[in-house]
Scaffold this motif. Sequence first.
Motif, mmCIF file in Angstrom:
data_model
loop_
_atom_site.group_PDB
_atom_site.id
_atom_site.type_symbol
_atom_site.label_atom_id
_atom_site.label_comp_id
_atom_site.label_asym_id
_atom_site.label_seq_id
_atom_site.Cartn_x
_atom_site.Cartn_y
_atom_site.Cartn_z
ATOM 1 N N LEU A 100 -12.690 -6.956 -26.495
ATOM 2 C CA LEU A 100 -11.536 -6.146 -26.836
ATOM 3 C C LEU A 100 -10.486 -6.891 -27.555
ATOM 4 N N THR A 101 -10.306 -8.065 -27.609
ATOM 5 C CA THR A 101 -9.462 -8.639 -28.540
ATOM 6 C C THR A 101 -10.024 -8.512 -29.849
ATOM 7 N N ASN A 102 -11.398 -8.850 -30.182
ATOM 8 C CA ASN A 102 -12.026 -8.720 -31.367
ATOM 9 C C ASN A 102 -11.875 -6.992 -31.905
ATOM 10 N N VAL A 103 -12.119 -6.377 -30.831
ATOM 11 C CA VAL A 103 -12.113 -4.738 -31.491
ATOM 12 C C VAL A 103 -10.468 -4.577 -31.858
ATOM 13 N N ILE A 104 -9.604 -4.882 -31.086
ATOM 14 C CA ILE A 104 -8.290 -4.584 -31.202
ATOM 15 C C ILE A 104 -7.729 -5.134 -32.582
ATOM 16 N N ASN A 105 -7.950 -6.356 -32.777
ATOM 17 C CA ASN A 105 -7.633 -7.298 -33.900
ATOM 18 C C ASN A 105 -8.388 -6.867 -35.244
ATOM 19 N N TYR A 106 -9.623 -6.620 -35.091
ATOM 20 C CA TYR A 106 -10.620 -6.363 -36.577
ATOM 21 C C TYR A 106 -11.217 -4.935 -36.579
ATOM 22 N N GLY A 107 -11.126 -4.301 -35.447
ATOM 23 C CA GLY A 107 -11.924 -3.233 -35.412
ATOM 24 C C GLY A 107 -11.522 -1.899 -36.257
ATOM 25 N N TYR A 108 -10.191 -1.829 -36.686
ATOM 26 C CA TYR A 108 -9.791 -0.708 -37.447
ATOM 27 C C TYR A 108 -9.161 -0.899 -38.626
ATOM 28 N N ASP A 109 -9.479 -0.073 -39.715
ATOM 29 C CA ASP A 109 -8.668 -0.172 -40.888
ATOM 30 C C ASP A 109 -7.579 0.571 -41.382
ATOM 31 N N ASN A 110 -7.037 0.854 -40.267
ATOM 32 C CA ASN A 110 -5.456 1.414 -40.333
ATOM 33 C C ASN A 110 -4.825 1.065 -39.089
ATOM 34 N N GLU A 111 -3.353 1.392 -39.059
ATOM 35 C CA GLU A 111 -2.287 0.934 -38.039
ATOM 36 C C GLU A 111 -2.106 1.913 -37.078
ATOM 37 N N GLN A 112 -3.276 2.933 -36.958
ATOM 38 C CA GLN A 112 -2.955 4.045 -35.874
ATOM 39 C C GLN A 112 -3.208 3.559 -34.423
ATOM 40 N N GLU A 113 -2.897 4.411 -33.706
ATOM 41 C CA GLU A 113 -3.140 4.034 -32.174
ATOM 42 C C GLU A 113 -4.549 4.653 -32.068
ATOM 43 N N HIS A 114 -5.378 3.679 -31.282
ATOM 44 C CA HIS A 114 -6.760 4.190 -30.828
ATOM 45 C C HIS A 114 -6.687 4.184 -29.464
ATOM 46 N N ALA A 115 -7.887 4.871 -28.967
ATOM 47 C CA ALA A 115 -8.342 4.785 -27.668
ATOM 48 C C ALA A 115 -9.626 4.011 -27.384
ATOM 49 N N ILE A 116 -9.837 3.226 -26.448
ATOM 50 C CA ILE A 116 -10.666 2.304 -26.168
ATOM 51 C C ILE A 116 -11.101 2.697 -24.636
ATOM 52 N N HIS A 117 -12.417 3.260 -24.515
ATOM 53 C CA HIS A 117 -12.707 3.758 -23.250
ATOM 54 C C HIS A 117 -13.814 2.860 -22.712
ATOM 55 N N LEU A 118 -13.492 2.341 -21.372
ATOM 56 C CA LEU A 118 -14.404 1.573 -20.663
ATOM 57 C C LEU A 118 -14.951 2.022 -19.315
ATOM 58 N N GLN A 119 -16.017 1.664 -19.020
ATOM 59 C CA GLN A 119 -16.709 2.072 -17.919
ATOM 60 C C GLN A 119 -17.329 0.947 -17.002
ATOM 61 N N ILE A 120 -17.211 0.815 -15.881
ATOM 62 C CA ILE A 120 -17.821 -0.384 -15.177
ATOM 63 C C ILE A 120 -18.865 0.385 -14.053
ATOM 64 N N LYS A 121 -19.804 -0.142 -13.758
ATOM 65 C CA LYS A 121 -20.824 0.543 -13.048
ATOM 66 C C LYS A 121 -21.768 -0.560 -12.453
ATOM 67 N N CYS A 122 -22.086 -0.131 -11.151
ATOM 68 C CA CYS A 122 -22.650 -1.151 -10.151
ATOM 69 C C CYS A 122 -24.088 -0.256 -10.167
ATOM 70 N N GLU A 123 -25.052 -0.682 -10.583
ATOM 71 C CA GLU A 123 -26.319 0.002 -10.503
ATOM 72 C C GLU A 123 -27.667 -0.976 -10.514
ATOM 73 N N ASP A 124 -28.629 -0.545 -9.701
ATOM 74 C CA ASP A 124 -29.761 -1.303 -9.309
ATOM 75 C C ASP A 124 -29.706 -2.930 -9.236
ATOM 76 N N PHE A 125 -28.692 -3.347 -8.569
ATOM 77 C CA PHE A 125 -28.202 -4.648 -8.382
ATOM 78 C C PHE A 125 -27.899 -5.355 -9.683
ATOM 79 N N ALA A 126 -27.194 -4.592 -10.553
ATOM 80 C CA ALA A 126 -26.560 -5.111 -11.829
ATOM 81 C C ALA A 126 -25.157 -4.554 -11.842
ATOM 82 N N LEU A 127 -24.261 -5.177 -12.381
ATOM 83 C CA LEU A 127 -22.919 -4.881 -12.782
ATOM 84 C C LEU A 127 -22.861 -4.507 -14.429
ATOM 85 N N VAL A 128 -22.516 -3.355 -14.812
ATOM 86 C CA VAL A 128 -22.705 -2.930 -16.222
ATOM 87 C C VAL A 128 -21.385 -2.448 -16.637
ATOM 88 N N LEU A 129 -20.835 -3.251 -17.683
ATOM 89 C CA LEU A 129 -19.450 -2.718 -18.370
ATOM 90 C C LEU A 129 -19.902 -2.144 -19.750
#
Lengths: 149, 109
Positions: free
Chosen positions: A48-77
Motif C-alpha cells: 500500500l505504501t508503494n501504491v500510495i507513493n508511486y502508483g498515481y500520476d496525479n494528485e487526486q484522491e483514489h480509492a484502494i479496495h482490499l479484501q481478506i478471505k479465508c479459503e481452503d486453509f489459506a489466508l488471501v489478501l
Amino acid sequence: MSDIQTISIRNDLHEIQRVREMIEAFIFQHGLPVSLVAPFTLASDELLTNVINYGYDNEQEHAIHLQIKCEDFALVLRIEDDGCAYNPFSAPDPDLTTELLDRPAGGLGIYLVRQLMDQVEYDRKANKNILLLTKQISFGKGNERDGMH
Amino acid sequence: MECIEEKQNDVVILGLHGRLDSVTAPVVEQRLLSLIDGSHRQIIVDCAELAYISSAGLRVFLMAAKRVTQRKGKLIFTSLNDEVRQVFDLTGFSSILHISPSREAARTH
C-alpha cells in the motif's frame, strides 16, 4: 470455510492503519493463528505504501479496495487500485550481499512481501492493478508462539 | 512514534517508541540525521519499545549507518524484539548493522 471481509481506503498513508486493524480483527475473529498477523500486516503496509507513493500520476484522491478471505486453509489478501499499470513483483530482488556502503535502499519492501507470503500474484483487469497475497494456514502445535514463518 | 533522547557522557541514546513505518520514518530520519550531523560520535538506537518496522524504517537505519560510517562514528541498535529482528534477518540487515542485545552491552561494544 469461506469468509470475506472488505475495506476501501483513500490513497493516504495514514489509512494503512485501518487495513492493519481489519486484518487483526479478521484473524482474531476467525480463530486463525496469531502468527498470521505480522506477515499480512507488513506485506500490506509495504504494498500500500508503494501504491500510495508511486502508483498515481496525479494528485487526486483514489480509492484502494482490499479484501481478506479465508479459503481452503489459506489466508488471501486482495488489493485493487486504479493507479498506473505496474506489477511490483516484476522488479528484480535487491542485492543483499553487498557491504554496508554499497547496500541499495530500494526493493526491500517487495522483497519482504515475497519472503513473508507463500504466493504472490499480479493481474491487470479493467484498468485496475490487482495483487493477491496467499499464505497457508497451519494449525500446528506451538503455532501460536511462532514468529513470522 | 516517539523519539526519546538521553545523553550519557559521550554517548547519546535514542529510544524509539512505537511503529517505524512509511508514516513515521521521516520524523525518525530527521532526528537521527541531526544527531549524526551534530557532534555525536556514538549513537545507540534503543529499540526496546519499537513494536514494528517496515522497509521505510530499514531505509532510515541504512542511511544513518552509512552517514555515521562516513563520519567515523558508531551506531548500534539494541534490544530488538523478535518481529523487528526477523525483518532485519530477512533483509540481511543483521549482518551490515551493529546489533546488541541491550544498552549495557552496546556501551562496551
